[in-house]
Design a protein around this motif. Sequence first.
Motif, PDB file in Angstrom:
ATOM      1  N   VAL A  61       0.856  -1.184   0.000  1.00 43.20           N
ATOM      2  CA  VAL A  61       0.000   0.000   0.000  1.00 43.20           C
ATOM      3  C   VAL A  61       0.896   1.240   0.000  1.00 43.20           C
ATOM      4  O   VAL A  61       1.748   1.384   0.874  1.00 43.20           O
ATOM      5  CB  VAL A  61      -0.948   0.005   1.216  1.00 43.20           C
ATOM      6  CG1 VAL A  61      -1.800   1.269   1.230  1.00 43.20           C
ATOM      7  CG2 VAL A  61      -1.831  -1.243   1.212  1.00 43.20           C
ATOM      8  N   ILE A  91       0.513   5.721   3.752  1.00 43.66           N
ATOM      9  CA  ILE A  91       0.325   5.237   5.114  1.00 43.66           C
ATOM     10  C   ILE A  91      -0.956   5.748   5.758  1.00 43.66           C
ATOM     11  O   ILE A  91      -1.636   5.002   6.473  1.00 43.66           O
ATOM     12  CB  ILE A  91       1.565   5.541   5.990  1.00 43.66           C
ATOM     13  CG1 ILE A  91       1.482   4.788   7.318  1.00 43.66           C
ATOM     14  CG2 ILE A  91       1.751   7.036   6.184  1.00 43.66           C
ATOM     15  CD1 ILE A  91       2.770   4.770   8.098  1.00 43.66           C
ATOM     16  N   TYR A 135      -3.869   3.760   4.485  1.00 43.73           N
ATOM     17  CA  TYR A 135      -3.793   2.401   5.032  1.00 43.73           C
ATOM     18  C   TYR A 135      -4.294   2.375   6.473  1.00 43.73           C
ATOM     19  O   TYR A 135      -5.047   1.489   6.862  1.00 43.73           O
ATOM     20  CB  TYR A 135      -2.358   1.863   4.960  1.00 43.73           C
ATOM     21  CG  TYR A 135      -2.232   0.554   5.699  1.00 43.73           C
ATOM     22  CD1 TYR A 135      -2.647  -0.621   5.099  1.00 43.73           C
ATOM     23  CD2 TYR A 135      -1.761   0.514   7.008  1.00 43.73           C
ATOM     24  CE1 TYR A 135      -2.588  -1.825   5.799  1.00 43.73           C
ATOM     25  CE2 TYR A 135      -1.696  -0.678   7.698  1.00 43.73           C
ATOM     26  CZ  TYR A 135      -2.118  -1.844   7.093  1.00 43.73           C
ATOM     27  OH  TYR A 135      -2.075  -3.023   7.779  1.00 43.73           O
ATOM     28  N   ARG A 136      -3.852   3.343   7.268  1.00 42.95           N
ATOM     29  CA  ARG A 136      -4.246   3.385   8.677  1.00 42.95           C
ATOM     30  C   ARG A 136      -5.767   3.407   8.829  1.00 42.95           C
ATOM     31  O   ARG A 136      -6.319   2.743   9.692  1.00 42.95           O
ATOM     32  CB  ARG A 136      -3.631   4.602   9.359  1.00 42.95           C
ATOM     33  CG  ARG A 136      -2.147   4.474   9.595  1.00 42.95           C
ATOM     34  CD  ARG A 136      -1.563   5.756  10.127  1.00 42.95           C
ATOM     35  NE  ARG A 136      -0.165   5.582  10.508  1.00 42.95           N
ATOM     36  CZ  ARG A 136       0.670   6.580  10.696  1.00 42.95           C
ATOM     37  NH1 ARG A 136       0.263   7.841  10.554  1.00 42.95           N
ATOM     38  NH2 ARG A 136       1.919   6.343  11.032  1.00 42.95           N
ATOM     39  N   THR A 152       0.373   2.258  12.541  1.00 37.62           N
ATOM     40  CA  THR A 152       1.214   1.645  11.514  1.00 37.62           C
ATOM     41  C   THR A 152       2.386   2.549  11.147  1.00 37.62           C
ATOM     42  O   THR A 152       2.258   3.763  11.102  1.00 37.62           O
ATOM     43  CB  THR A 152       0.376   1.370  10.253  1.00 37.62           C
ATOM     44  OG1 THR A 152      -0.614   0.397  10.572  1.00 37.62           O
ATOM     45  CG2 THR A 152       1.235   0.859   9.110  1.00 37.62           C
ATOM     46  N   ILE A 193       5.852   2.836   8.278  1.00 35.97           N
ATOM     47  CA  ILE A 193       6.306   2.412   6.946  1.00 35.97           C
ATOM     48  C   ILE A 193       7.104   1.113   7.077  1.00 35.97           C
ATOM     49  O   ILE A 193       7.887   0.946   8.004  1.00 35.97           O
ATOM     50  CB  ILE A 193       7.191   3.512   6.315  1.00 35.97           C
ATOM     51  CG1 ILE A 193       6.401   4.804   6.097  1.00 35.97           C
ATOM     52  CG2 ILE A 193       7.859   3.041   5.026  1.00 35.97           C
ATOM     53  CD1 ILE A 193       5.313   4.736   5.066  1.00 35.97           C
ATOM     54  N   GLN A 237       4.547  -5.273   7.503  1.00 37.62           N
ATOM     55  CA  GLN A 237       3.520  -5.364   8.541  1.00 37.62           C
ATOM     56  C   GLN A 237       3.407  -6.810   9.006  1.00 37.62           C
ATOM     57  O   GLN A 237       3.777  -7.738   8.290  1.00 37.62           O
ATOM     58  CB  GLN A 237       2.176  -4.878   7.999  1.00 37.62           C
ATOM     59  CG  GLN A 237       2.227  -3.493   7.373  1.00 37.62           C
ATOM     60  CD  GLN A 237       2.707  -2.430   8.336  1.00 37.62           C
ATOM     61  OE1 GLN A 237       2.146  -2.258   9.421  1.00 37.62           O
ATOM     62  NE2 GLN A 237       3.752  -1.700   7.952  1.00 37.62           N
ATOM     63  N   TRP A 290       2.932  -4.780   3.088  1.00 37.02           N
ATOM     64  CA  TRP A 290       4.008  -3.787   3.214  1.00 37.02           C
ATOM     65  C   TRP A 290       3.381  -2.422   3.011  1.00 37.02           C
ATOM     66  O   TRP A 290       2.528  -2.251   2.140  1.00 37.02           O
ATOM     67  CB  TRP A 290       5.051  -4.037   2.126  1.00 37.02           C
ATOM     68  CG  TRP A 290       6.391  -3.440   2.381  1.00 37.02           C
ATOM     69  CD1 TRP A 290       6.752  -2.133   2.255  1.00 37.02           C
ATOM     70  CD2 TRP A 290       7.573  -4.131   2.793  1.00 37.02           C
ATOM     71  NE1 TRP A 290       8.081  -1.967   2.553  1.00 37.02           N
ATOM     72  CE2 TRP A 290       8.606  -3.191   2.895  1.00 37.02           C
ATOM     73  CE3 TRP A 290       7.852  -5.461   3.081  1.00 37.02           C
ATOM     74  CZ2 TRP A 290       9.897  -3.520   3.262  1.00 37.02           C
ATOM     75  CZ3 TRP A 290       9.133  -5.793   3.452  1.00 37.02           C
ATOM     76  CH2 TRP A 290      10.154  -4.838   3.545  1.00 37.02           C
ATOM     77  N   VAL A 291       3.784  -1.447   3.781  1.00 34.97           N
ATOM     78  CA  VAL A 291       3.297  -0.079   3.600  1.00 34.97           C
ATOM     79  C   VAL A 291       4.464   0.793   3.151  1.00 34.97           C
ATOM     80  O   VAL A 291       5.529   0.793   3.777  1.00 34.97           O
ATOM     81  CB  VAL A 291       2.652   0.470   4.884  1.00 34.97           C
ATOM     82  CG1 VAL A 291       2.231   1.929   4.694  1.00 34.97           C
ATOM     83  CG2 VAL A 291       1.445  -0.381   5.287  1.00 34.97           C
ATOM     84  N   ASN A 331       3.685   7.480   0.291  1.00 36.88           N
ATOM     85  CA  ASN A 331       2.932   7.948  -0.863  1.00 36.88           C
ATOM     86  C   ASN A 331       3.914   8.587  -1.855  1.00 36.88           C
ATOM     87  O   ASN A 331       4.674   9.473  -1.475  1.00 36.88           O
ATOM     88  CB  ASN A 331       1.890   8.972  -0.390  1.00 36.88           C
ATOM     89  CG  ASN A 331       0.966   9.414  -1.481  1.00 36.88           C
ATOM     90  OD1 ASN A 331       1.293   9.371  -2.655  1.00 36.88           O
ATOM     91  ND2 ASN A 331      -0.204   9.862  -1.086  1.00 36.88           N
TER      92      ASN A 331
END
Length: 184
Positions: free
Chosen positions: A121, A124, A127-128, A136, A138, A141, A151-152, A155
């Motif tokens: 993603v 962040i 995603y959160r 979360t 970077i 995960q 995986w984050v 952007n």
Amino acid sequence: MPKPTAEQLAAAHDRTLPDVVGPGLSVLFCGINPGLYSAATGHHFARPGNRFWPALHRSGFTPRQLHPSEQWELLDYGLGITNIVARASARADELTREELREGGRKLTALAERYQPEYVAVVGISAYRVAFDRPKTVIGPQTEIIGGSKLWVLPNPSGLNAHYQADALAAAFGELRAAAGLPSA
């Protein structure tokens, strides 16, 4: 690819883009949602200044920097693209919490269907909200999404001043190395 006109950008609001996805992916990259520029051109991460395509190349995922119009070539590298929310908007802050949460559920279903090794993603904050993980950070995960490792990434928007080009490429490169992909 000609620059969209103001009328084309306005008409792109709420459009969707097709997912670049297929079986056997190493990494499925997931943006927040398409911007109007991307929706108007029909290509993911198409806005000039977006650093997704340069980060892919500089991190070793691709042997050269692909143009957004070449997005389907990603499948040849075992890579794909989707979004948490399908509809285009001028800014990600136009999305509601419920849209992001519903997008998280749809992303999980897509991962279950295609079983990429990793879902990455890019964004962040989205995603959160989408996965109700407010703390979360970077990177990798502990959660599994639809059978895929998660995986984050930062952007890649040019507006994200927290990550300069080198740091963004390094973050993408950590994922490439974790996925066991050779540098292209």
